[in-house]
Design a protein around this motif. Structure first.
Motif: not given
Ligand code: TPP
Ligand code: SF4
Ligand code: MG
Lengths: 375, 257
Positions: B96-99, B122-130
Motif C-alpha cells: 500500500g501507499d502508507g507501507d 503498489f496500491i495507491n488509495n490515497a490513505n491508510y486503509g487498514m
C-alpha cells in the motif's frame, strides 16, 4: 589446520563463510565494519550473495527474507545498528525461523563511542524487540572462541528455529590473535518443511508472525517457551577456572571474563582461593552452575564492562544465599586486571553483607576511585 | 460447458478463501490481475510473494503460492533477501501507499536503485486503509482523512509523493508505470502492465513496479461507484497515468493480451 594470525572481525567473517554462509546483509558501523568489508570481497568470490543494505532496517529484513527460504544467512552490526534491527528480530522470532546476528558492542547509550563495551547484554538477553520471545546469545572471549561459536550459532539457530546472536566487545573484534580456522563446510541447502521457496510439487507454504486470534498467539508463545526449555536443558555452556576449592568466584563474560582470569591467576599465586566462571551462553544463562557453587562459596564478584546487567542474572541464581558484589567499567572502558585484583582482595578482607545493594556500593567506590564528585 | 457465457472464473492461482476486502475495494481487482498474470505465465509454483502491513496483509491467504508477510514497509528488503538466495524464483511485493511511500520509503528506493529483480505491485488509495483512513503521503491536497479532518493542508502537512515519477529517475529500474483500476478499460491496461513487469523480472532486466490507483470506499465515505468516479476525476489528474520508465531492453519484450 595450522594457526594463523587473525583479526577478530575478519576471523568471524571467514568462520561464517566456512560454516556455509549463503548470504550476508549488513551496514557499516564501527567496530564491526571489517566483517562487512571482508565479506564484500569473499562472498562474491565464492558466488554467494552479499548486499550492503541501505540501513540496518534493510539488512535485518533481507536476512528475514533470505532466512525464510531456509538458507544460512547472517548480519552483523554494533550497538546503535542492532537497536535498529530490533523490529526485524522480533518478526524473525515470531515467524520461528533461524537467523544469526553478530553484535560487536560499543559504549552507549545513544551514539556513545566506538570503544569496547558490554553495554547491550540486557538488550540481547532480555529480548530488545517487542513481544515475548527467547533467543540464544553466545559471548566469546577470544578470536578462537569467536571462530568456534560462529559455526555453533548457525547450528543452534537452525536446530531450534531461533535467533542466535553472538555478542562481543570491540576489543575482540579488533584484536589480532593466533587462531585455527575450521575446514570449509559444504553448503547444504536443506529443504526444511517450513521453507518458503516456491510451491513446486507440494502444498504452498506461508511464513508470517501474525496470529490475530489471541488463543493462537498464546499457543505460539507457549510453543516458544517450550522450545526454550529444550534449549535450557541442552545448550548451557560456560568455562570454569579454579572452581574446585574456590571460596570466592568471579563471574564475567567475554573480555571482562578474560581480564578477570588474569586477576584470578594472580590472586591464586598469592594463595587466595578464588575461581572464575565465564558464561559462554549468556542466554541460556548458567543459573544451575552458579546455584551449585553457592554451597561452597563465601561471595561472588560479578565483573562487567557495563553498569551491572548480567549482575541481575547472577543474583537470580544466587537468590541471596551469599553476598554478590559488583565491579563494572561502563562507557567503553576496559578494566585492568589489577582493578579486579583489588576487588578480589576487598571480597577476601570482608565484611560483606547479603543485604547490601551491590550496584549502589559499586557506584560509591567508582566515584571515590575516579576522584570525581557525586553529581 | 462452453465458455461463451462465462463471466467469472476463479483463477487457479487463487485459493478458495473469500477475501476480506470491503465491497467495491479495488484490492480484490489488483489481486485477481496478479493471479491471472502469474497463471498465464505458468510461474505460480515458482513464485514467492511478500505481503505488506496494510489492508492486504492477508494477501497470502488468497494466492495459491508461497508467501511471507513483511514488517510494515520492509517488503522490498525481504524480497531482496529472498531473490538473492533464490534468483530463479519469481519474487514480488504487494504494498500500500502508507507501507511503500511512508514507512518503507527507504527500502523501496534502495531496492529500485540496486535494480533488484523483483516486481512491486503498489496500491495507491490515497490513505491508510487498514488503520481507519488516516492521511497517507499520497493523500490529495484538501482531501479529508481522519488525521487531516479539515482537508490535507499542504502548508503544514506537505505535498503528495509521486512515487512512479520519483523511482523512474533511478537507473536500476527497468519498468515503472502508473495505471488505474477505476473502469474495465483501465483494468485491462493494468493487467498488461503487470504482465510486462513480471516479464521484466523473468528476463533479469531490473526492478519493476506497477502503481495502481485504487479505491477505498469505506474510508473515503463513498459508494463504490462514487469512489470509481473520484479516482477518474481527482486521482488521475493528480497522478497521471503513463509509462514513467520502460528501459530499452524492456521495450523489446512483446507482451500479448
Ligand atoms: C511499525 C508499524 N507502524 C504502524 C503500524 C500500523 N499500521 C498498520 S497498517 C498501516 C497503514 C497501511 O496503509 P497502506 O499501506 O496505505 O495500506 P492500505 O491499508 O491503505 O491498503 C499502519 C500505519 C504497524 N503495523 N507497524
Ligand atoms: S478499508 Fe479501504 S482499502 Fe481496506 S479493504 Fe476496505 S475499502 Fe479496501
Ligand atoms: Mg493505502
Amino acid at each position: 589446520m595450522p594457526k594463523e594470525l587473525w583479526k577478530g572481525n575478519e576471523a568471524i567473517a571467514e568462520a561464517a563463510v566456512r560454516a556455509g554462509l549463503e548470504a550476508y546483509f549488513g551496514y557499516p558501523i564501527t567496530p564491526q565494519t571489517e566483517i562487512l568489508e571482508y565479506l564484500s570481497r569473499r562472498m562474491p568470490e565464492l558466488g554467494r550473495a552479499f548486499v550492503q543494505a541501505e540501513s540496518e532496517l534493510g539488512a535485518i529484513n533481507m536476512v528475514y527474507g533470505a532466512a525464510c527460504t531456509g538458507a544460512r544467512v547472517m548480519s552483523s552490526s554494533s550497538s546503535p545498528g542492532v537497536s535498529l534491527m530490533m523490529e526485524g528480530l522480533s518478526y524473525i522470532a515470531g515467524t520461528e525461523i533461524p537467523a544469526v546476528l553478530v553484535n560487536v558492542m560499543r559504549g552507549g547509550p545513544g551514539l556513545g563511542n566506538i570503544a569496547p563495551a558490554q553495554s547491550d547484554y540486557n538488550q540481547a538477553v532480555r529480548g530488545g524487540g517487542h513481544g515475548d520471545y527467547p533467543r540464544i546469545v553466545l559471548a566469546p572471549a577470544s578470536v578462537q572462541e569467536a571462530i568456534d561459536l560462529m559455526a555453533l550459532s548457525f547450528d543452534l539457530a537452525e536446530k531450534y528455529r531461533m535467533i542466535a546472536m553472538m555478542i562481543l566487545d570491540g576489543s575482540v573484534g579488533q584484536m589480532m590473535e593466533p587462531a585455527e580456522m575450521p575446514a570449509m563446510r559444504e553448503i547444504r541447502r536443506r529443504d526444511y518443511e517450513w521453507a518458503v521457496n516456491g510451491a513446486m510439487n507440494r502444498e504452498r507454504r506461508i511464513l508470517t508472525s501474525i496470529y490475530l486470534n489471541p488463543l493462537d498467539e498464546e499457543k505460539t508463545n507457549l510453543r516458544l517457551a517450550e522450545r526454550w526449555n529444550e534449549v535450557k536443558t541442552n545448550e548451557v555452556r560456560y568455562k570454569e577456572y579454579f572452581l574446585d576449592d574456590a571460596k570466592y568466584v568471579v563471574v564475567g563474560f567475554g573480555t571482562a571474563g578474560r581480564v578477570a582470569l588474569s586477576a584470578v591467576r594472580e590472586a591464586r599465586a598469592h594463595g587466595v582461593k578464588v575461581g572464575l566462571l565465564r558464561p559462554i551462553t549468556v542466554s541460556p544463562f548458567p543459573y544451575e552452575a552458579l546455584n551449585q557453587l553457592t554451597g561452597q562459596v563465601e561471595a561472588f564478584l560479578v565483573v562487567e564492562m557495563n553498569a551491572g546487567q548480567m549482575l541481575d542474572d547472577v543474583q537470580l541464581a544466587v537468590r541471596g544465599r551469599v553476598p554478590v558484589e559488583f565491579y563494572g567499567r561502563p562507557g567503553g572502558v576496559v578494566p585492568f586486571h589489577d582493578e579486579i585484583l583489588d576487588e578480589i582482595r576487598r571480597l577476601v578482607s570482608g565484611p560483606l553483607a547479603v543485604s547490601s545493594n551491590p550496584r549502589d556500593s559499586w557506584l560509591t567506590r567508582m566515584y571515590r576511585n575516579l576522584k570525581i564528585a557525586v553529581p | 460447458m462452453t465458455t461463451d457465457n462465462l463471466v467469472y472464473e476463479r483463477p487457479e492461482a487463487f485459493t478458495e478463501t473469500p477475501t476480506h476486502y470491503c465491497p467495491g475495494c479495488t484490492h480484490g481487482v489488483a489481486h485477481r490481475l496478479v493471479a491471472e498474470v502469474l497463471e498465464e505465465m505458468g510461474v505460480v509454483n515458482k513464485t514467492v510473494g511478500v505481503a505488506p502491513v496494510g489492508c492486504s496483509v492477508f494477501a497470502y491467504n488468497y494466492f495459491d503460492a508461497d508467501f511471507v508477510e513483511a514488517p510494515h514497509g520492509r517488503a522490498p528488503a525481504m524480497a531482496t533477501g529472498i531473490k538473492r538466495v533464490l534468483p530463479d524464483r519469481v519474487v514480488f511485493t504487494y504494498q500500500g501507499d502508507g507501507d511503500l511511500a511512508s514507512i518503507g520509503m527507504g527500502e523501496i528506493v534502495h531496492a529500485a536503485a540496486r535494480g533488484e529483480n523483483i516486481t512491486v505491485i503498489f496500491i495507491n488509495n490515497a490513505n491508510y486503509g487498514m488503520t481507519g483512513g488516516q492521511m497517507a503521503p499520497t493523500t490529495l491536497p484538501g482531501m479529508k482523512t481522519t488525521s487531516s479532518p479539515n482537508g490535507r493542508d499542504v502548508e503544514t502537512q506537505g505535498y503528495p509523493i509521486k512515487v512512479s515519477e520519483m523511482l523512474s529517475t533511478l537507473d536500476g529500474v527497468g519498468y515503472c508505470v502508473r495505471r488505474s483500476l477505476h473502469d474495465p478499460k483501465n483494468i485491462r491496461l493494468a493487467k498488461k502492465a503487470i504482465r510486462a513487469a513480471f516479464e521484466t523480472q523473468m528476463r533479469g532486466l531490473g526492478f519493476s513496479m506497477v502503481e495502481l490507483l485504487s479505491t477505498c470506499p469505506t474510508n473515503w465515505g463513498m459508494t463504490p461507484v462514487a469512489s470509481m468516479k473520484f479516482v477518474a476525476e481527482h486521482m488521475v489528474p493528480a497522478y497521471p497515468l503513463g509509462d514513467y520508465k520502460v528501459s530499452d531492453a524492456v521495450k523489446q519484450i512483446k507482451v500479448q493480451g
